[in-house]
Design an enzyme around this catalytic site. Structure first.
Site, PDB file in Angstrom:
ATOM      1  N   ASP A  74       0.763  -0.712  -0.421  1.00 50.59           N
ATOM      2  CA  ASP A  74      -0.211  -0.079   0.265  1.00 50.59           C
ATOM      3  C   ASP A  74       1.141   1.475  -0.173  1.00 50.59           C
ATOM      4  O   ASP A  74       1.523   1.953  -0.814  1.00 50.59           O
ATOM      5  CB  ASP A  74      -0.955  -0.068   0.754  1.00 50.59           C
ATOM      6  CG  ASP A  74      -1.944   0.362   1.174  1.00 50.59           C
ATOM      7  OD1 ASP A  74      -1.306   1.852   0.524  1.00 50.59           O
ATOM      8  OD2 ASP A  74      -2.989   1.099   2.258  1.00 50.59           O
ATOM      9  N   THR A  87       5.282  -0.417   5.477  1.00 47.09           N
ATOM     10  CA  THR A  87       5.474  -0.963   6.295  1.00 47.09           C
ATOM     11  C   THR A  87       7.142  -2.993   5.763  1.00 47.09           C
ATOM     12  O   THR A  87       8.343  -2.954   6.633  1.00 47.09           O
ATOM     13  CB  THR A  87       4.727  -2.875   6.106  1.00 47.09           C
ATOM     14  OG1 THR A  87       3.455  -2.386   6.837  1.00 47.09           O
ATOM     15  CG2 THR A  87       4.696  -3.470   6.753  1.00 47.09           C
TER      16      THR A  87
END
EC number: 2.4.2.22
Length: 231
Positions: A148, A152
């Site tokens: 996204d 992360t």
């Protein structure tokens, strides 16, 4: 294609299947659990398409690693469905090859990561894992459900540096076309999808919808229904 070792660059990566902004299917055309249906907008990618695409990714990964031993890291919980299907196809492809090996082609490892609450990134990364020191000097393939923002994976790849891994590559099922994306690319990608919050096929919204077979769009009513009380 050589074994990738530049996490985030996506060098020599195969093109993903491009899902257009207006693509999708009516919910009534598929088997959708009744308790979820009113909280979804449409099916974005049907289960059968996902499964076949994962089989092709397994084939591509096997071609790249050939008969080199490598270790696969599953980023729980969202990657569980992708990881399980990928391992099944990798095992089948390898078992039907004519090459004899003294050890398994790949090892599997599990890491629990969390960076989202509701549909927003919290900006922090929680990591719970087994001892990964066994990965020193090994080829590692990280299996992620979706890219996204990319934050992360940037943080997780930084975390892995202390283990002195030989090579690090990324396989992800979905990459989202969002202005929030930091440019982090995977080496093996299933689908490029529009900028919507997706659930199903182990992808969740606050731990809900993981058991959906298809990749679907959650609507505002669903977000409100299952919203966490705090960020």
């Amino acid at each position: 294609m050589p074994i990738p070792n530049n996490p985030g660059a996506g060098e020599n990566a195969f093109d993903p299947v491009f899902v257009k902004d207006d693509d999708g299917y009516d919910l009534d055309s598929f088997m959708i659990p009744a308790h979820y249906k009113k909280y979804l907008t449409k099916v974005l990618v049907p289960n059968g398409v996902i499964k076949n695409r994962i089989e092709k990714l397994a084939y591509d990964i096997k071609k790249v690693y050939n008969n080199e031993e490598f270790h696969i890291l599953c980023l729980l919980k969202g990657s569980r469905g992708f990881f399980t299907a990928l391992l099944k196809h990798l095992s089948r492809i390898h078992n039907y090859s004519a090459v004899e090996m003294s050890k398994p082609l790949f090892g599997e490892h599990y890491v629990r990561v969390k960076s989202y609450c509701n549909d927003q990134s919290t900006g922090t990364l929680e990591i719970v894992s087994e001892d990964l020191s066994c990965l020193k000097g090994k080829h590692v393939l990280i299996v992620e459900d979706i890219i996204d923002t990319g934050k992360t994976l940037v943080k997780f790849c930084e975390y892995l540096k202390k283990f002195e891994i030989k090579t690090v590559a990324i396989a992800c099922l979905f990459i989202k076309r969002t202005p929030l994306w930091n440019g982090f690319k995977a080496d093996f990608v299933g689908f490029s999808i529009p900028d919507h919050f997706v659930v199903g096929y182990s992808l969740d919204y606050n731990e809900i919808f993981r058991d959906l077979d298809h990749c679907c769009l959650v609507n505002d009513e669903g977000k409100k229904k299952y919203k966490a009380t705090s960020l």
